[in-house]
Design an enzyme around this catalytic site. Structure first.
Site, PDB file in Angstrom:
ATOM      1  N   GLU A 132      82.910  27.097  -2.103  1.00 16.88           N
ATOM      2  CA  GLU A 132      82.595  28.369  -1.456  1.00 16.88           C
ATOM      3  C   GLU A 132      83.623  29.453  -1.774  1.00 16.88           C
ATOM      4  O   GLU A 132      84.821  29.271  -1.600  1.00 16.88           O
ATOM      5  CB  GLU A 132      82.510  28.193   0.062  1.00 16.88           C
ATOM      6  CG  GLU A 132      82.113  29.467   0.783  1.00 16.88           C
ATOM      7  CD  GLU A 132      82.153  29.338   2.301  1.00 16.88           C
ATOM      8  OE1 GLU A 132      82.212  30.379   2.970  1.00 16.88           O
ATOM      9  OE2 GLU A 132      82.142  28.201   2.799  1.00 16.88           O
ATOM     10  N   ARG A 138      93.318  27.183   0.242  1.00 12.95           N
ATOM     11  CA  ARG A 138      93.338  27.462   1.680  1.00 12.95           C
ATOM     12  C   ARG A 138      94.743  27.923   2.065  1.00 12.95           C
ATOM     13  O   ARG A 138      95.663  27.114   2.183  1.00 12.95           O
ATOM     14  CB  ARG A 138      92.932  26.218   2.467  1.00 12.95           C
ATOM     15  CG  ARG A 138      92.589  26.494   3.928  1.00 12.95           C
ATOM     16  CD  ARG A 138      92.172  25.212   4.633  1.00 12.95           C
ATOM     17  NE  ARG A 138      90.952  24.644   4.080  1.00 12.95           N
ATOM     18  CZ  ARG A 138      89.727  25.021   4.447  1.00 12.95           C
ATOM     19  NH1 ARG A 138      89.565  25.961   5.341  1.00 12.95           N
ATOM     20  NH2 ARG A 138      88.663  24.442   3.905  1.00 12.95           N
ATOM     21  N   ARG A 185      94.867  34.140   8.465  1.00 16.69           N
ATOM     22  CA  ARG A 185      94.213  33.073   9.221  1.00 16.69           C
ATOM     23  C   ARG A 185      95.184  31.903   9.394  1.00 16.69           C
ATOM     24  O   ARG A 185      95.804  31.468   8.427  1.00 16.69           O
ATOM     25  CB  ARG A 185      92.938  32.597   8.524  1.00 16.69           C
ATOM     26  CG  ARG A 185      91.855  33.669   8.503  1.00 16.69           C
ATOM     27  CD  ARG A 185      90.565  33.186   7.897  1.00 16.69           C
ATOM     28  NE  ARG A 185      89.615  34.288   7.761  1.00 16.69           N
ATOM     29  CZ  ARG A 185      88.444  34.209   7.147  1.00 16.69           C
ATOM     30  NH1 ARG A 185      88.076  33.066   6.608  1.00 16.69           N
ATOM     31  NH2 ARG A 185      87.641  35.252   7.078  1.00 16.69           N
ATOM     32  N   ARG A 238      91.958  32.728  -3.538  1.00 16.20           N
ATOM     33  CA  ARG A 238      91.010  31.641  -3.789  1.00 16.20           C
ATOM     34  C   ARG A 238      90.186  31.904  -5.050  1.00 16.20           C
ATOM     35  O   ARG A 238      89.952  30.997  -5.849  1.00 16.20           O
ATOM     36  CB  ARG A 238      90.073  31.419  -2.609  1.00 16.20           C
ATOM     37  CG  ARG A 238      89.081  30.283  -2.865  1.00 16.20           C
ATOM     38  CD  ARG A 238      88.140  30.014  -1.717  1.00 16.20           C
ATOM     39  NE  ARG A 238      88.835  29.406  -0.582  1.00 16.20           N
ATOM     40  CZ  ARG A 238      88.211  28.862   0.450  1.00 16.20           C
ATOM     41  NH1 ARG A 238      86.877  28.825   0.483  1.00 16.20           N
ATOM     42  NH2 ARG A 238      88.892  28.335   1.460  1.00 16.20           N
ATOM     43  N   SER A 249      80.531  34.323   1.548  1.00 17.26           N
ATOM     44  CA  SER A 249      79.691  33.969   2.682  1.00 17.26           C
ATOM     45  C   SER A 249      78.922  35.201   3.124  1.00 17.26           C
ATOM     46  O   SER A 249      79.518  36.192   3.556  1.00 17.26           O
ATOM     47  CB  SER A 249      80.568  33.442   3.827  1.00 17.26           C
ATOM     48  OG  SER A 249      79.803  33.154   4.957  1.00 17.26           O
TER      49      SER A 249
END
Length: 411
Positions: free
Chosen positions: A345, A273, A258, A385, A348
Protein backbone atom coordinates in the site's frame (compact mmCIF):
# COMPACT_ATOMS: atom_id res chain seq x y z
CA UNK A 1 -20.67 11.01 12.97
CA UNK A 2 -23.95 9.28 12.24
CA UNK A 3 -27.27 11.10 12.66
CA UNK A 4 -29.01 9.88 15.83
CA UNK A 5 -32.31 9.78 13.92
CA UNK A 6 -30.71 7.42 11.40
CA UNK A 7 -29.56 5.15 14.24
CA UNK A 8 -33.05 5.12 15.80
CA UNK A 9 -34.63 4.11 12.50
CA UNK A 10 -31.90 1.71 11.26
CA UNK A 11 -30.70 -0.14 14.34
CA UNK A 12 -30.03 -3.44 12.58
CA UNK A 13 -28.13 -1.75 9.74
CA UNK A 14 -25.94 0.15 12.21
CA UNK A 15 -25.24 -3.00 14.23
CA UNK A 16 -24.34 -4.84 11.03
CA UNK A 17 -21.88 -2.09 10.07
CA UNK A 18 -20.25 -2.30 13.50
CA UNK A 19 -19.95 -6.06 13.17
CA UNK A 20 -18.57 -5.93 9.63
CA UNK A 21 -16.04 -3.23 10.55
CA UNK A 22 -14.98 -5.38 13.53
CA UNK A 23 -15.62 -2.59 16.02
CA UNK A 24 -17.15 -2.65 19.48
CA UNK A 25 -19.94 -0.13 20.09
CA UNK A 26 -22.85 -0.69 22.48
CA UNK A 27 -25.78 0.52 20.39
CA UNK A 28 -28.33 -0.84 22.87
CA UNK A 29 -26.83 1.32 25.61
CA UNK A 30 -26.81 4.28 23.21
CA UNK A 31 -30.53 3.88 22.53
CA UNK A 32 -31.35 3.59 26.25
CA UNK A 33 -29.44 6.81 26.91
CA UNK A 34 -31.18 8.51 24.02
CA UNK A 35 -34.59 7.46 25.35
CA UNK A 36 -33.78 8.54 28.93
CA UNK A 37 -32.45 11.92 27.79
CA UNK A 38 -35.56 12.62 25.73
CA UNK A 39 -37.75 11.69 28.71
CA UNK A 40 -35.82 14.04 31.01
CA UNK A 41 -36.07 16.80 28.41
CA UNK A 42 -39.87 16.54 28.54
CA UNK A 43 -39.79 16.82 32.33
CA UNK A 44 -37.35 19.76 32.34
CA UNK A 45 -39.44 21.64 29.80
CA UNK A 46 -42.52 21.15 32.00
CA UNK A 47 -40.57 22.29 35.09
CA UNK A 48 -39.39 25.42 33.29
CA UNK A 49 -42.93 26.18 32.17
CA UNK A 50 -44.26 25.79 35.72
CA UNK A 51 -41.47 27.93 37.13
CA UNK A 52 -42.12 30.67 34.59
CA UNK A 53 -45.87 30.56 35.20
CA UNK A 54 -45.32 30.89 38.94
CA UNK A 55 -42.89 33.79 38.44
CA UNK A 56 -45.49 35.58 36.30
CA UNK A 57 -48.17 35.03 38.97
CA UNK A 58 -46.04 36.89 41.50
CA UNK A 59 -47.45 40.18 40.26
CA UNK A 60 -50.97 38.97 40.86
CA UNK A 61 -50.36 38.00 44.49
CA UNK A 62 -52.41 40.18 46.84
CA UNK A 63 -50.61 39.50 50.08
CA UNK A 64 -47.06 38.92 51.25
CA UNK A 65 -48.12 35.46 52.41
CA UNK A 66 -49.16 34.57 48.87
CA UNK A 67 -45.89 35.94 47.48
CA UNK A 68 -43.86 33.95 50.02
CA UNK A 69 -45.75 30.80 49.04
CA UNK A 70 -45.00 31.40 45.36
CA UNK A 71 -41.30 32.00 46.13
CA UNK A 72 -41.13 28.69 48.02
CA UNK A 73 -42.70 26.82 45.11
CA UNK A 74 -40.30 28.49 42.64
CA UNK A 75 -37.33 27.51 44.82
CA UNK A 76 -38.51 23.88 44.92
CA UNK A 77 -38.89 23.88 41.12
CA UNK A 78 -35.42 25.40 40.70
CA UNK A 79 -33.85 22.65 42.80
CA UNK A 80 -35.74 19.92 40.95
CA UNK A 81 -34.87 21.47 37.60
CA UNK A 82 -31.18 21.71 38.51
CA UNK A 83 -31.17 18.04 39.52
CA UNK A 84 -32.79 16.99 36.26
CA UNK A 85 -30.40 19.14 34.20
CA UNK A 86 -27.41 17.65 36.02
CA UNK A 87 -28.72 14.15 35.34
CA UNK A 88 -29.33 15.05 31.69
CA UNK A 89 -25.77 16.39 31.39
CA UNK A 90 -24.30 13.16 32.76
CA UNK A 91 -26.35 11.03 30.38
CA UNK A 92 -25.58 13.34 27.43
CA UNK A 93 -21.83 13.09 28.07
CA UNK A 94 -22.05 9.28 27.98
CA UNK A 95 -24.22 9.36 24.86
CA UNK A 96 -21.82 11.73 23.09
CA UNK A 97 -18.90 9.46 23.94
CA UNK A 98 -20.62 6.46 22.36
CA UNK A 99 -21.80 8.51 19.37
CA UNK A 100 -18.19 9.40 18.56
CA UNK A 101 -17.43 5.69 18.26
CA UNK A 102 -20.31 4.77 15.94
CA UNK A 103 -18.87 4.01 12.47
CA UNK A 104 -20.30 5.08 9.15
CA UNK A 105 -22.22 2.59 7.03
CA UNK A 106 -20.17 0.91 4.25
CA UNK A 107 -21.40 1.29 0.68
CA UNK A 108 -23.27 -1.72 -0.70
CA UNK A 109 -20.41 -2.62 -3.09
CA UNK A 110 -17.85 -2.98 -0.28
CA UNK A 111 -16.91 -6.66 0.26
CA UNK A 112 -17.43 -8.05 3.74
CA UNK A 113 -14.18 -9.26 5.26
CA UNK A 114 -11.66 -8.92 8.05
CA UNK A 115 -8.17 -8.32 6.64
CA UNK A 116 -6.49 -7.13 3.46
CA UNK A 117 -6.65 -10.72 2.21
CA UNK A 118 -10.39 -10.17 1.82
CA UNK A 119 -9.98 -7.07 -0.36
CA UNK A 120 -11.33 -7.32 -3.91
CA UNK A 121 -8.65 -6.94 -6.56
CA UNK A 122 -9.85 -4.68 -9.37
CA UNK A 123 -6.84 -4.44 -11.66
CA UNK A 124 -3.07 -4.64 -11.99
CA UNK A 125 -1.46 -2.00 -14.17
CA UNK A 126 2.05 -1.92 -15.59
CA UNK A 127 4.88 -4.41 -15.77
CA UNK A 128 7.08 -5.48 -12.88
CA UNK A 129 10.80 -4.89 -13.42
CA UNK A 130 12.75 -7.87 -14.71
CA UNK A 131 16.33 -7.70 -13.42
CA UNK A 132 19.22 -9.55 -15.06
CA UNK A 133 21.19 -9.17 -11.81
CA UNK A 134 20.46 -9.80 -8.13
CA UNK A 135 18.55 -6.68 -7.02
CA UNK A 136 19.14 -4.96 -3.68
CA UNK A 137 16.53 -3.54 -1.38
CA UNK A 138 16.15 0.23 -0.94
CA UNK A 139 18.09 0.25 2.31
CA UNK A 140 21.18 -1.35 0.74
CA UNK A 141 20.98 0.91 -2.33
CA UNK A 142 20.61 4.11 -0.33
CA UNK A 143 23.37 3.29 2.12
CA UNK A 144 25.75 2.32 -0.70
CA UNK A 145 25.03 5.67 -2.37
CA UNK A 146 25.33 7.55 0.95
CA UNK A 147 21.73 8.68 0.63
CA UNK A 148 20.48 7.61 4.05
CA UNK A 149 21.44 7.87 7.72
CA UNK A 150 19.52 5.77 10.23
CA UNK A 151 22.05 5.05 13.01
CA UNK A 152 23.04 8.70 13.39
CA UNK A 153 19.41 9.84 13.32
CA UNK A 154 18.51 7.26 15.97
CA UNK A 155 21.20 8.68 18.29
CA UNK A 156 19.24 11.87 18.83
CA UNK A 157 15.73 11.08 17.59
CA UNK A 158 15.11 7.46 18.55
CA UNK A 159 14.04 4.40 16.60
CA UNK A 160 12.50 4.62 13.12
CA UNK A 161 14.19 7.98 12.59
CA UNK A 162 16.16 8.71 9.45
CA UNK A 163 17.97 11.40 7.51
CA UNK A 164 17.72 11.58 3.73
CA UNK A 165 20.93 12.88 2.19
CA UNK A 166 22.03 14.30 -1.10
CA UNK A 167 20.13 13.03 -4.10
CA UNK A 168 17.60 11.15 -1.93
CA UNK A 169 16.51 14.36 -0.26
CA UNK A 170 16.24 16.05 -3.66
CA UNK A 171 14.32 13.06 -5.00
CA UNK A 172 11.80 13.34 -2.16
CA UNK A 173 11.31 17.04 -2.94
CA UNK A 174 11.00 16.24 -6.64
CA UNK A 175 8.22 13.72 -5.98
CA UNK A 176 6.28 16.19 -3.84
CA UNK A 177 6.65 18.99 -6.38
CA UNK A 178 5.77 16.69 -9.27
CA UNK A 179 2.55 15.57 -7.56
CA UNK A 180 1.60 19.14 -6.62
CA UNK A 181 2.14 20.33 -10.20
CA UNK A 182 0.22 17.33 -11.56
CA UNK A 183 -2.80 18.00 -9.33
CA UNK A 184 -2.66 21.76 -9.82
CA UNK A 185 -3.05 21.25 -13.58
CA UNK A 186 -6.16 19.18 -12.86
CA UNK A 187 -7.78 21.89 -10.76
CA UNK A 188 -6.65 20.91 -7.25
CA UNK A 189 -5.52 24.05 -5.44
CA UNK A 190 -2.15 23.62 -3.66
CA UNK A 191 -2.18 24.28 0.08
CA UNK A 192 0.55 24.48 2.70
CA UNK A 193 -1.18 23.86 6.02
CA UNK A 194 -0.56 23.97 9.80
CA UNK A 195 0.63 20.66 11.19
CA UNK A 196 -0.23 21.55 14.81
CA UNK A 197 -4.00 21.56 15.39
CA UNK A 198 -6.51 21.76 18.22
CA UNK A 199 -8.55 18.80 19.43
CA UNK A 200 -11.77 19.76 17.55
CA UNK A 201 -9.89 19.34 14.25
CA UNK A 202 -8.77 15.82 15.17
CA UNK A 203 -12.18 14.85 16.54
CA UNK A 204 -14.00 16.49 13.66
CA UNK A 205 -12.11 14.49 11.04
CA UNK A 206 -12.59 11.23 12.94
CA UNK A 207 -9.03 10.70 14.17
CA UNK A 208 -10.25 11.05 17.78
CA UNK A 209 -11.30 9.39 20.01
CA UNK A 210 -10.31 6.22 18.12
CA UNK A 211 -6.70 6.74 17.06
CA UNK A 212 -5.77 9.11 19.88
CA UNK A 213 -2.85 6.82 20.75
CA UNK A 214 -1.38 7.40 17.27
CA UNK A 215 -1.05 11.19 17.66
CA UNK A 216 1.79 13.19 19.15
CA UNK A 217 0.53 15.70 21.75
CA UNK A 218 2.13 19.04 22.67
CA UNK A 219 0.79 19.36 26.19
CA UNK A 220 1.97 22.89 26.92
CA UNK A 221 -0.03 24.27 24.01
CA UNK A 222 -2.87 21.76 23.83
CA UNK A 223 -2.01 20.97 20.21
CA UNK A 224 -1.63 17.75 18.23
CA UNK A 225 0.68 16.97 15.32
CA UNK A 226 -1.32 15.83 12.30
CA UNK A 227 -0.81 12.47 10.61
CA UNK A 228 -2.13 13.87 7.33
CA UNK A 229 -2.98 17.29 5.90
CA UNK A 230 -6.52 15.93 5.46
CA UNK A 231 -7.12 17.07 9.04
CA UNK A 232 -6.12 20.66 8.36
CA UNK A 233 -7.79 20.89 4.96
CA UNK A 234 -11.16 19.60 6.18
CA UNK A 235 -11.11 21.51 9.48
CA UNK A 236 -10.45 24.76 7.60
CA UNK A 237 -14.13 24.71 6.57
CA UNK A 238 -15.46 23.92 10.05
CA UNK A 239 -18.81 25.57 10.76
CA UNK A 240 -19.26 26.97 7.25
CA UNK A 241 -22.17 27.02 4.80
CA UNK A 242 -20.55 26.40 1.42
CA UNK A 243 -21.44 26.94 -2.20
CA UNK A 244 -20.79 23.51 -3.68
CA UNK A 245 -22.11 24.17 -7.18
CA UNK A 246 -18.45 23.41 -7.94
CA UNK A 247 -16.72 20.96 -5.58
CA UNK A 248 -13.81 22.22 -3.50
CA UNK A 249 -10.66 20.43 -4.66
CA UNK A 250 -7.44 20.76 -2.67
CA UNK A 251 -3.90 19.38 -2.71
CA UNK A 252 -2.27 19.74 0.69
CA UNK A 253 1.44 19.37 1.36
CA UNK A 254 2.75 18.89 4.89
CA UNK A 255 5.08 17.03 7.14
CA UNK A 256 3.10 14.29 8.90
CA UNK A 257 3.61 12.56 12.24
CA UNK A 258 2.36 9.17 13.47
CA UNK A 259 3.36 7.32 16.60
CA UNK A 260 2.63 3.93 14.99
CA UNK A 261 1.58 2.64 18.40
CA UNK A 262 1.08 -1.11 18.39
CA UNK A 263 3.27 -1.58 15.31
CA UNK A 264 6.41 -2.71 17.13
CA UNK A 265 8.29 -5.26 15.07
CA UNK A 266 6.02 -4.79 12.05
CA UNK A 267 7.47 -3.43 8.78
CA UNK A 268 10.30 -1.77 10.69
CA UNK A 269 13.10 -2.44 8.21
CA UNK A 270 14.02 0.56 6.13
CA UNK A 271 11.60 3.35 5.30
CA UNK A 272 8.27 1.53 5.10
CA UNK A 273 6.88 2.54 8.51
CA UNK A 274 8.33 5.68 10.10
CA UNK A 275 7.17 8.35 12.54
CA UNK A 276 7.71 11.42 10.34
CA UNK A 277 7.14 11.77 6.61
CA UNK A 278 6.18 14.12 3.80
CA UNK A 279 2.84 13.77 2.08
CA UNK A 280 0.79 15.43 -0.62
CA UNK A 281 -2.90 14.73 0.00
CA UNK A 282 -5.96 15.20 -2.17
CA UNK A 283 -9.10 16.39 -0.39
CA UNK A 284 -12.49 17.12 -1.92
CA UNK A 285 -15.62 18.63 -0.38
CA UNK A 286 -18.69 18.05 -2.51
CA UNK A 287 -22.39 17.22 -2.75
CA UNK A 288 -23.55 13.65 -2.15
CA UNK A 289 -24.61 13.22 -5.79
CA UNK A 290 -21.10 14.10 -7.00
CA UNK A 291 -19.18 11.97 -4.50
CA UNK A 292 -18.87 8.62 -6.30
CA UNK A 293 -17.71 10.25 -9.53
CA UNK A 294 -15.17 12.39 -7.68
CA UNK A 295 -13.84 9.43 -5.72
CA UNK A 296 -13.03 7.74 -9.02
CA UNK A 297 -11.45 11.01 -10.18
CA UNK A 298 -9.01 11.25 -7.27
CA UNK A 299 -8.25 7.56 -7.73
CA UNK A 300 -7.52 8.13 -11.43
CA UNK A 301 -5.21 11.03 -10.54
CA UNK A 302 -2.98 8.62 -8.64
CA UNK A 303 -3.15 5.90 -11.26
CA UNK A 304 -2.15 8.39 -13.96
CA UNK A 305 0.80 9.57 -11.86
CA UNK A 306 2.00 6.02 -11.28
CA UNK A 307 1.72 5.30 -15.00
CA UNK A 308 3.80 8.41 -15.77
CA UNK A 309 6.34 7.26 -13.17
CA UNK A 310 6.53 3.88 -14.89
CA UNK A 311 5.65 1.78 -11.85
CA UNK A 312 3.46 -1.29 -11.69
CA UNK A 313 0.57 -1.11 -9.24
CA UNK A 314 -2.51 -2.94 -8.03
CA UNK A 315 -5.90 -1.38 -7.24
CA UNK A 316 -8.16 -3.10 -4.72
CA UNK A 317 -11.51 -2.36 -3.13
CA UNK A 318 -10.97 -2.62 0.62
CA UNK A 319 -13.19 -4.96 2.62
CA UNK A 320 -15.27 -3.83 5.60
CA UNK A 321 -12.62 -4.87 8.13
CA UNK A 322 -10.08 -2.59 6.45
CA UNK A 323 -12.31 0.49 6.61
CA UNK A 324 -11.73 3.12 9.26
CA UNK A 325 -14.50 4.49 11.45
CA UNK A 326 -15.58 7.15 8.96
CA UNK A 327 -14.85 5.48 5.63
CA UNK A 328 -17.81 4.27 3.60
CA UNK A 329 -15.67 3.02 0.70
CA UNK A 330 -11.91 2.79 0.27
CA UNK A 331 -9.74 1.91 -2.71
CA UNK A 332 -6.19 0.86 -1.91
CA UNK A 333 -3.42 1.44 -4.42
CA UNK A 334 -0.42 -0.82 -3.90
CA UNK A 335 2.84 -0.28 -5.75
CA UNK A 336 5.21 -3.15 -6.61
CA UNK A 337 8.16 -3.37 -4.19
CA UNK A 338 10.78 -5.90 -5.39
CA UNK A 339 12.39 -6.40 -1.97
CA UNK A 340 9.04 -7.41 -0.48
CA UNK A 341 8.07 -9.36 -3.61
CA UNK A 342 4.60 -7.88 -3.30
CA UNK A 343 2.30 -5.01 -4.11
CA UNK A 344 2.30 -2.87 -0.96
CA UNK A 345 0.00 0.00 0.00
CA UNK A 346 1.19 3.44 -1.01
CA UNK A 347 -2.16 5.24 -1.47
CA UNK A 348 -5.55 5.11 0.22
CA UNK A 349 -8.58 6.61 -1.55
CA UNK A 350 -11.52 7.14 0.80
CA UNK A 351 -15.11 8.27 0.63
CA UNK A 352 -16.13 9.57 4.06
CA UNK A 353 -19.79 10.27 3.32
CA UNK A 354 -21.15 12.99 5.64
CA UNK A 355 -19.19 11.55 8.59
CA UNK A 356 -16.61 14.35 8.83
CA UNK A 357 -18.99 17.10 7.69
CA UNK A 358 -21.42 16.31 10.51
CA UNK A 359 -18.64 16.47 13.08
CA UNK A 360 -17.20 19.66 11.58
CA UNK A 361 -20.63 21.15 10.78
CA UNK A 362 -19.86 21.71 7.08
CA UNK A 363 -23.07 22.31 5.13
CA UNK A 364 -24.42 23.55 1.82
CA UNK A 365 -27.82 24.66 0.59
CA UNK A 366 -29.52 23.08 -2.41
CA UNK A 367 -32.99 24.09 -3.59
CA UNK A 368 -33.58 25.75 -0.24
CA UNK A 369 -32.68 22.58 1.69
CA UNK A 370 -29.66 22.58 4.00
CA UNK A 371 -27.55 19.42 3.72
CA UNK A 372 -24.25 18.12 5.07
CA UNK A 373 -21.36 17.97 2.61
CA UNK A 374 -19.43 14.84 1.66
CA UNK A 375 -15.64 14.62 1.99
CA UNK A 376 -13.20 12.49 -0.01
CA UNK A 377 -9.46 12.03 0.35
CA UNK A 378 -6.60 10.22 -1.32
CA UNK A 379 -2.85 10.22 -1.01
CA UNK A 380 -1.00 11.73 -3.95
CA UNK A 381 2.53 10.97 -2.74
CA UNK A 382 3.74 9.84 0.69
CA UNK A 383 7.46 9.71 1.13
CA UNK A 384 9.82 8.20 2.19
CA UNK A 385 7.61 5.10 1.75
CA UNK A 386 7.16 5.86 -1.94
CA UNK A 387 10.95 6.00 -2.34
CA UNK A 388 10.96 2.23 -1.79
CA UNK A 389 9.32 1.17 -5.08
CA UNK A 390 10.87 4.06 -6.99
CA UNK A 391 14.44 3.30 -5.95
CA UNK A 392 14.11 -0.49 -6.03
CA UNK A 393 12.38 -0.62 -9.43
CA UNK A 394 14.78 1.87 -11.03
CA UNK A 395 18.02 0.44 -9.64
CA UNK A 396 20.79 -0.44 -12.10
CA UNK A 397 23.42 -3.14 -11.95
CA UNK A 398 26.19 -0.65 -11.12
CA UNK A 399 24.31 0.40 -7.96
CA UNK A 400 22.99 3.68 -9.28
CA UNK A 401 19.34 4.66 -9.67
CA UNK A 402 17.75 5.90 -12.86
CA UNK A 403 15.40 8.87 -12.55
CA UNK A 404 11.94 8.57 -14.20
CA UNK A 405 11.55 10.91 -17.15
CA UNK A 406 8.80 13.00 -15.55
CA UNK A 407 11.02 13.82 -12.57
CA UNK A 408 14.08 14.90 -14.48
CA UNK A 409 13.05 18.55 -14.68
CA UNK A 410 12.95 18.60 -10.87
CA UNK A 411 16.24 16.83 -10.16
Amino acid sequence: MIDINFIRNNVDLVKEAIKNKHMNVDIDRLLILDKDIRAIMVITEELRKNRNDLSKSMGQAKTQCERDEIIKKVQVLKIELAQKEEKQGILKAELDSIMLSVPSIPETDVPIGKTEDDNKELRIVGTKPNFDFIPKDHLEIMKDLDWLETERAAKYAGSRSYMLKGQAMLLEMALCRYSIDFLNKRGYVPHSVPVMVKEPAMQGTGYFPIGRDQAYYIEADGLYLVGTSEVSLAAAYMGEMLDLSNPIKMAGHSTCFRREAGAAGKDTRGLYRVHQFQKVEQLVICKEEDADKLQLEILKNVEDMLIELGLSFRVALACTGELGIGQTRKYEVETWMPSRNAYCETHSCSKMGTFQARRLNIKYKENGIIKYAVTLNNTAIATPRFLIPLIECYQKQDGTVEIPKVLKKYI
